[in-house]
Enzyme design. Structure first.
Site, PDB file in Angstrom:
ATOM      1  N   GLY A 163     111.556  12.739  31.761  1.00 45.30           N
ATOM      2  CA  GLY A 163     110.925  13.884  31.680  1.00 45.30           C
ATOM      3  C   GLY A 163     110.810  14.708  30.248  1.00 45.30           C
ATOM      4  O   GLY A 163     111.180  14.095  29.188  1.00 45.30           O
ATOM      5  N   GLY A 164     110.616  16.148  30.248  1.00 47.99           N
ATOM      6  CA  GLY A 164     110.472  16.786  28.960  1.00 47.99           C
ATOM      7  C   GLY A 164     109.321  17.897  28.974  1.00 47.99           C
ATOM      8  O   GLY A 164     108.951  18.186  27.983  1.00 47.99           O
ATOM      9  N   SER A 235     112.047  14.720  36.710  1.00 53.20           N
ATOM     10  CA  SER A 235     111.441  16.321  36.065  1.00 53.20           C
ATOM     11  C   SER A 235     109.798  15.873  35.923  1.00 53.20           C
ATOM     12  O   SER A 235     109.112  15.442  36.775  1.00 53.20           O
ATOM     13  CB  SER A 235     111.920  16.548  34.986  1.00 53.20           C
ATOM     14  OG  SER A 235     111.512  18.042  34.627  1.00 53.20           O
ATOM     15  N   ASP A 336     118.455  23.839  41.772  1.00 48.21           N
ATOM     16  CA  ASP A 336     117.573  23.430  40.558  1.00 48.21           C
ATOM     17  C   ASP A 336     116.408  24.354  40.281  1.00 48.21           C
ATOM     18  O   ASP A 336     115.650  24.925  41.327  1.00 48.21           O
ATOM     19  CB  ASP A 336     116.863  22.204  41.017  1.00 48.21           C
ATOM     20  CG  ASP A 336     115.947  21.575  39.803  1.00 48.21           C
ATOM     21  OD1 ASP A 336     115.631  22.564  38.818  1.00 48.21           O
ATOM     22  OD2 ASP A 336     115.546  20.605  39.582  1.00 48.21           O
ATOM     23  N   HIS A 368     119.191  21.290  37.678  1.00 48.12           N
ATOM     24  CA  HIS A 368     118.162  20.307  37.154  1.00 48.12           C
ATOM     25  C   HIS A 368     119.006  19.280  36.137  1.00 48.12           C
ATOM     26  O   HIS A 368     118.429  18.034  36.189  1.00 48.12           O
ATOM     27  CB  HIS A 368     117.251  21.053  36.372  1.00 48.12           C
ATOM     28  CG  HIS A 368     116.105  20.456  36.061  1.00 48.12           C
ATOM     29  ND1 HIS A 368     114.923  20.139  36.989  1.00 48.12           N
ATOM     30  CD2 HIS A 368     115.417  19.814  34.778  1.00 48.12           C
ATOM     31  CE1 HIS A 368     114.138  19.148  36.541  1.00 48.12           C
ATOM     32  NE2 HIS A 368     114.282  19.342  35.214  1.00 48.12           N
TER      33      HIS A 368
END
Length: 427
Positions: A163-164, A235, A336, A368
């Site tokens: 993710g990011g 994510s 989350d 999260h």
């Protein structure tokens, strides 16, 4: 499809250190030597049992050239990422919200630094980690492989898309997961892909699909079992991986030319993902990922349907393709706030509505980052980790027995720092 590993001595089974999408050719044919392999023109070191020849001149040159090439690659990537960072800053501006989040992120990273440093040491120096394997011809088309320490038979494989926020994703973000799964005899391939502003969502999905294709078609050369490949994303990576999987199923149902088949994926694990862009655009805007940036990443609101897996399932063509999908398990924390757990709930319901095999696993009170960072850094028992491993080893009684006898995982960060990090986390 032919195996990518073609050598002049096929009876010797060796595991390459790196790979590309083209076939391998031996360039030093001497027996009982420290072999060098060419993959798409790039030398790869392989150890073959036996004595070393007296004259190591050519191989010393190869090592020097390889080191120089690695330095060149690192410099090029640093230059590229630096340029993209400045370009990204022009998109984001220097508003109060971004400044506070940057400060929170800095504090968060510093609190978890004791664990990050231990992971980084293993990442850079462990022989079980094969870094920056080329899987395509686009920038950042690289993957890292995390290999178990033993070589007794073919291993199950997890293809992991990090993710990011579609902006700061990087293959090394999956290093902790990769190392811990490798301890349970599972190979992990962490994919890198173009992030915004270097690429938009269609580029990210294309890169992920090409990385999955590479693993499906070449992982046996690294000791992986091509019949036991699992796809996982976290994510933004969960969103990208789900898009790639659904797109591949659609192409397959239409009879289009494909380089990998959905049936090669035993199961898909989606961790803390978002699957309906219509529901997320305002949510992200309120959390600092402004609407204008999000629309640029997703190629405009007109592309929301194409890149919203939950919405695409309502298309009759895609609904038909859903029958090809592997079992899907979505994991999410109930607390989350970065991506609400309702995203996984409604996607699970949409999948079940079209006949796909889908399951939702909710973790009460988890945020999260709890599931992906704090809990693994805490060591000991980890619900998410145990759930993933139990699915992968479900048909392997020996592996399940080993799992039950495995020692508790090592704590990497003191509890006080973990609690403080949870409080300041910008995610």
């Amino acid at each position: 499809m032919n195996s990518p590993l073609q050598t002049q001595q096929p009876e010797q089974r060796c595991r390459p250190m790196t790979s590309t999408v083209s076939e391998i050719e031996e360039v030093i044919p001497d027996e009982d030597s420290d072999k060098t392999t060419l993959l798409n023109g790039e030398p790869v070191r392989r150890r073959v049992s036996g004595k070393l020849p007296v004259d190591e001149g050519p191989r010393r040159i190869f090592r020097q050239q390889s080191f120089g090439r690695d330095i060149g690659h690192a410099a090029a990537e640093t230059y590229l990422i630096t340029g993209l960072s400045f370009k990204l800053l022009r998109y984001l501006g220097v508003g109060y919200r971004w400044m506070t989040k940057l400060l929170a992120l800095t504090c968060y990273a510093m609190l978890l630094m004791p664990g990050f440093l231990q992971v980084a040491y293993i990442y850079f120096f462990s022989k079980q980690v094969r870094r920056s394997i080329v899987y395509g011809d686009q920038p950042r088309n690289r993957l890292d492989l995390y290999l178990p320490s033993n070589n007794d038979g073919l291993k199950p494989v997890v293809v992991f898309v990090t993710g990011g926020a579609w902006i700061i994703g990087y293959k090394a973000w999956g290093s902790l997961l990769g190392m811990q799964l490798a301890e349970r005899d599972i190979i992990v391939a962490c994919l890198d892909y173009r992030n915004f502003p270097q690429g938009t969502i269609s580029d990210m999905v294309t890169d992920a699909s090409q990385g999955i294709s590479f693993v499906c078609n070449h992982i046996s050369a690294f000791g992986g079992d091509p019949n036991r490949i699992y796809l996982m994303g976290q994510s933004a990576g969960a969103h990208i991986a789900a898009c790639a999987l659904l797109e591949q199923a659609t192409k397959e149902s239409k009879g289009e030319s494909i380089s990998w088949r959905v049936s090669q994926i035993k199961a898909y694990f989606g961790l803390s993902g978002g699957y309906n862009l219509y529901n997320l655009v305002d949510h992200f805007h309120n959390r600092g990922l402004y609407r204008s940036i999000f629309l640029s990443i997703m190629e405009g609101e007109e592309s929301f349907k194409k890149f919203s897996p939950e919405v695409r399932l309502k298309d009759p063509i895609v609904e038909k393709a859903a029958s090809l999908l592997p079992p899907i398990i979505l994991f999410h924390g109930s607390s989350d706030y970065s991506i609400p757990c309702d995203e996984s709930k409604t996607f699970t319901e949409a999948l079940q509505a079209v006949g796909a095999k889908a399951e939702l696993v909710l973790y009460s009170g988890k945020t999260h980052t709890d599931l992906f960072l704090q809990d693994p850094l805490r060591g000991g028992k980890d619900e998410l980790f145990d759930d993933i491993v139990s699915v992968i080893h479900a048909e392997d009684n020996d592996a399940l027995t080993k799992d039950s006898l495995a020692p508790p995982r090592k704590r990497l960060v003191p509890e006080l720092l973990l609690k403080l990090a949870r409080e300041v986390s910008p995610f």
